[in-house]
Design a protein around this motif. Structure first.
Motif, PDB file in Angstrom:
ATOM      1  N   PRO A  97       3.135  16.531   2.243  1.00  0.00           N
ATOM      2  CA  PRO A  97       2.223  15.623   2.944  1.00  0.00           C
ATOM      3  C   PRO A  97       2.994  14.406   3.472  1.00  0.00           C
ATOM      4  O   PRO A  97       3.935  13.935   2.838  1.00  0.00           O
ATOM      5  CB  PRO A  97       1.238  15.203   1.855  1.00  0.00           C
ATOM      6  CG  PRO A  97       1.976  15.384   0.579  1.00  0.00           C
ATOM      7  CD  PRO A  97       2.899  16.545   0.803  1.00  0.00           C
ATOM      8  N   PRO A  98       2.611  13.901   4.637  1.00  0.00           N
ATOM      9  CA  PRO A  98       3.243  12.665   5.112  1.00  0.00           C
ATOM     10  C   PRO A  98       2.877  11.510   4.182  1.00  0.00           C
ATOM     11  O   PRO A  98       1.811  11.520   3.565  1.00  0.00           O
ATOM     12  CB  PRO A  98       2.645  12.469   6.506  1.00  0.00           C
ATOM     13  CG  PRO A  98       1.416  13.291   6.536  1.00  0.00           C
ATOM     14  CD  PRO A  98       1.595  14.395   5.544  1.00  0.00           C
ATOM     15  N   PHE A  99       3.768  10.547   4.082  1.00  0.00           N
ATOM     16  CA  PHE A  99       3.516   9.414   3.185  1.00  0.00           C
ATOM     17  C   PHE A  99       4.020   8.125   3.805  1.00  0.00           C
ATOM     18  O   PHE A  99       4.868   8.135   4.700  1.00  0.00           O
ATOM     19  CB  PHE A  99       4.156   9.644   1.812  1.00  0.00           C
ATOM     20  CG  PHE A  99       5.658   9.758   1.849  1.00  0.00           C
ATOM     21  CD1 PHE A  99       6.453   8.620   1.761  1.00  0.00           C
ATOM     22  CD2 PHE A  99       6.274  10.992   1.964  1.00  0.00           C
ATOM     23  CE1 PHE A  99       7.836   8.714   1.793  1.00  0.00           C
ATOM     24  CE2 PHE A  99       7.661  11.094   1.998  1.00  0.00           C
ATOM     25  CZ  PHE A  99       8.447   9.957   1.909  1.00  0.00           C
ATOM     26  N   GLU A 100       3.490   7.025   3.303  1.00  0.00           N
ATOM     27  CA  GLU A 100       3.936   5.675   3.653  1.00  0.00           C
ATOM     28  C   GLU A 100       3.989   4.849   2.379  1.00  0.00           C
ATOM     29  O   GLU A 100       3.041   4.837   1.603  1.00  0.00           O
ATOM     30  CB  GLU A 100       2.969   5.003   4.624  1.00  0.00           C
ATOM     31  CG  GLU A 100       2.988   5.550   6.012  1.00  0.00           C
ATOM     32  CD  GLU A 100       2.095   4.764   6.949  1.00  0.00           C
ATOM     33  OE1 GLU A 100       2.142   3.506   6.898  1.00  0.00           O
ATOM     34  OE2 GLU A 100       1.362   5.407   7.701  1.00  0.00           O
ATOM     35  N   VAL A 101       5.103   4.168   2.190  1.00  0.00           N
ATOM     36  CA  VAL A 101       5.274   3.288   1.039  1.00  0.00           C
ATOM     37  C   VAL A 101       5.699   1.930   1.567  1.00  0.00           C
ATOM     38  O   VAL A 101       6.725   1.816   2.237  1.00  0.00           O
ATOM     39  CB  VAL A 101       6.349   3.840   0.069  1.00  0.00           C
ATOM     40  CG1 VAL A 101       6.573   2.879  -1.086  1.00  0.00           C
ATOM     41  CG2 VAL A 101       5.989   5.227  -0.432  1.00  0.00           C
ATOM     42  N   LYS A 102       4.917   0.914   1.286  1.00  0.00           N
ATOM     43  CA  LYS A 102       5.240  -0.441   1.732  1.00  0.00           C
ATOM     44  C   LYS A 102       5.800  -1.233   0.551  1.00  0.00           C
ATOM     45  O   LYS A 102       5.244  -1.199  -0.542  1.00  0.00           O
ATOM     46  CB  LYS A 102       3.997  -1.126   2.294  1.00  0.00           C
ATOM     47  CG  LYS A 102       3.510  -0.506   3.587  1.00  0.00           C
ATOM     48  CD  LYS A 102       2.249  -1.180   4.076  1.00  0.00           C
ATOM     49  CE  LYS A 102       1.822  -0.686   5.423  1.00  0.00           C
ATOM     50  NZ  LYS A 102       1.499   0.707   5.525  1.00  0.00           N
ATOM     51  N   ILE A 103       6.910  -1.909   0.810  1.00  0.00           N
ATOM     52  CA  ILE A 103       7.462  -2.822  -0.193  1.00  0.00           C
ATOM     53  C   ILE A 103       7.617  -4.182   0.473  1.00  0.00           C
ATOM     54  O   ILE A 103       7.839  -4.281   1.673  1.00  0.00           O
ATOM     55  CB  ILE A 103       8.793  -2.331  -0.801  1.00  0.00           C
ATOM     56  CG1 ILE A 103       9.886  -2.192   0.252  1.00  0.00           C
ATOM     57  CG2 ILE A 103       8.586  -1.028  -1.542  1.00  0.00           C
ATOM     58  CD1 ILE A 103      11.260  -1.860  -0.333  1.00  0.00           C
TER      59      ILE A 103
ATOM     60  N   GLU B 154       0.837  -1.198   0.000  1.00  0.00           N
ATOM     61  CA  GLU B 154       0.000   0.000   0.000  1.00  0.00           C
ATOM     62  C   GLU B 154       0.877   1.255   0.000  1.00  0.00           C
ATOM     63  O   GLU B 154       1.893   1.325   0.687  1.00  0.00           O
ATOM     64  CB  GLU B 154      -0.884  -0.018   1.245  1.00  0.00           C
ATOM     65  CG  GLU B 154      -1.964   1.021   1.243  1.00  0.00           C
ATOM     66  CD  GLU B 154      -2.901   0.855   2.430  1.00  0.00           C
ATOM     67  OE1 GLU B 154      -4.110   1.023   2.228  1.00  0.00           O
ATOM     68  OE2 GLU B 154      -2.421   0.552   3.544  1.00  0.00           O
ATOM     69  N   ILE B 155       0.469   2.233  -0.783  1.00  0.00           N
ATOM     70  CA  ILE B 155       1.149   3.528  -0.831  1.00  0.00           C
ATOM     71  C   ILE B 155       0.130   4.578  -0.411  1.00  0.00           C
ATOM     72  O   ILE B 155      -0.925   4.705  -1.041  1.00  0.00           O
ATOM     73  CB  ILE B 155       1.689   3.839  -2.242  1.00  0.00           C
ATOM     74  CG1 ILE B 155       2.661   2.742  -2.696  1.00  0.00           C
ATOM     75  CG2 ILE B 155       2.357   5.212  -2.271  1.00  0.00           C
ATOM     76  CD1 ILE B 155       3.104   2.854  -4.141  1.00  0.00           C
ATOM     77  N   LYS B 156       0.457   5.314   0.666  1.00  0.00           N
ATOM     78  CA  LYS B 156      -0.464   6.324   1.179  1.00  0.00           C
ATOM     79  C   LYS B 156       0.205   7.691   1.168  1.00  0.00           C
ATOM     80  O   LYS B 156       1.379   7.818   1.520  1.00  0.00           O
ATOM     81  CB  LYS B 156      -0.888   6.006   2.615  1.00  0.00           C
ATOM     82  CG  LYS B 156      -1.824   4.851   2.750  1.00  0.00           C
ATOM     83  CD  LYS B 156      -2.285   4.721   4.195  1.00  0.00           C
ATOM     84  CE  LYS B 156      -3.316   3.626   4.325  1.00  0.00           C
ATOM     85  NZ  LYS B 156      -3.837   3.557   5.706  1.00  0.00           N
TER      86      LYS B 156
ATOM     87  N   GLY C  71       7.522   8.953   5.480  1.00  0.00           N
ATOM     88  CA  GLY C  71       8.024  10.313   5.423  1.00  0.00           C
ATOM     89  C   GLY C  71       7.112  11.252   6.193  1.00  0.00           C
ATOM     90  O   GLY C  71       5.886  11.124   6.126  1.00  0.00           O
ATOM     91  N   THR C  72       7.715  12.187   6.921  1.00  0.00           N
ATOM     92  CA  THR C  72       6.941  13.159   7.690  1.00  0.00           C
ATOM     93  C   THR C  72       6.774  14.441   6.888  1.00  0.00           C
ATOM     94  O   THR C  72       7.435  14.640   5.858  1.00  0.00           O
ATOM     95  CB  THR C  72       7.649  13.491   9.019  1.00  0.00           C
ATOM     96  OG1 THR C  72       8.896  14.152   8.724  1.00  0.00           O
ATOM     97  CG2 THR C  72       7.902  12.230   9.836  1.00  0.00           C
ATOM     98  N   ALA C  73       5.930  15.320   7.381  1.00  0.00           N
ATOM     99  CA  ALA C  73       5.692  16.601   6.710  1.00  0.00           C
ATOM    100  C   ALA C  73       6.950  17.470   6.685  1.00  0.00           C
ATOM    101  O   ALA C  73       7.115  18.311   5.799  1.00  0.00           O
ATOM    102  CB  ALA C  73       4.555  17.348   7.395  1.00  0.00           C
ATOM    103  N   THR C  74       7.853  17.258   7.631  1.00  0.00           N
ATOM    104  CA  THR C  74       9.085  18.045   7.683  1.00  0.00           C
ATOM    105  C   THR C  74      10.212  17.453   6.852  1.00  0.00           C
ATOM    106  O   THR C  74      11.313  17.992   6.819  1.00  0.00           O
ATOM    107  CB  THR C  74       9.561  18.208   9.139  1.00  0.00           C
ATOM    108  OG1 THR C  74       9.752  16.909   9.702  1.00  0.00           O
ATOM    109  CG2 THR C  74       8.550  18.999   9.948  1.00  0.00           C
TER     110      THR C  74
END
Length: 171
Positions: free
Chosen positions: A142-148, A119-121, A159-162
């Motif tokens: 925007p914060p994100f999440e990438v699952k591999i 899932e990629i959010k 990844g955070t917003a900063t």
């Protein structure tokens, strides 16, 4: 006993063909086989789980670099995933996304093993493959999440917003 030179040559040829291999010849062949097997086993025994970790860390570092590149150049940079690979994009003067031609770091990359995307959010919303994660020039993203994943192991690149990016195991 041969009575002619022709008969002596026939006897020598017969002795040579029945003689077989010398010990040195056999040892040289064994050493060559041993070296070949060692090289093959090193290549095949590479830990695929380790490769997954290396790829996750590489992607995390590249995503951080893309965020920094957007801030430094003042141009948005995007990232997108496709089956077995991913690539980065820069917004051109014409308003279209182009592959970064001058940045070797942000080139298209292909996974060396059969790593799959989970899932990629982005900002809590799931995005599909080929959709872009955009890093803005202002630095607040925007914060994100990438699952591999590979086989039974899954990693999460967050990844955070900063702009901080971390890689975690998913239990």
């Amino acid at each position: 006993m041969p009575t002619s030179a022709h008969g002596a040559i026939e006897l020598l040829d017969m002795d040579r063909s029945q003689r077989g291999f010398t010990l040195i010849e056999i040892m040289v062949v064994m050493v060559i086989i041993g070296i070949t097997l060692t090289l093959v086993s090193v290549n095949f025994s590479q830990d695929d789980s380790k490769v997954l970790g290396e790829e996750a860390n590489r992607l995390g570092a590249l995503l951080e670099h893309a965020q920094n590149e957007a801030m430094i150049t003042g141009k948005p940079v995007a990232w997108s995933a496709q089956p077995g690979k991913y690539q980065f994009w820069q917004l051109g003067k014409d308003g279209k996304w182009d592959e970064p031609s001058s940045d070797e770091i942000l080139r298209e990359r292909t996974f060396p093993i059969a790593i799959e995307w989970g899932e990629i959010k982005v900002a809590g919303n799931t995005i599909k493959l080929d959709e872009r994660l955009v890093f803005l020039a202002g630095g607040l993203n925007p914060p994100f999440e990438v699952k591999i994943k590979y086989r039974d192991r899954q990693l999460n690149i967050r990844g955070t917003a900063t702009g901080q990016v971390t890689v975690d195991d998913i239990a």
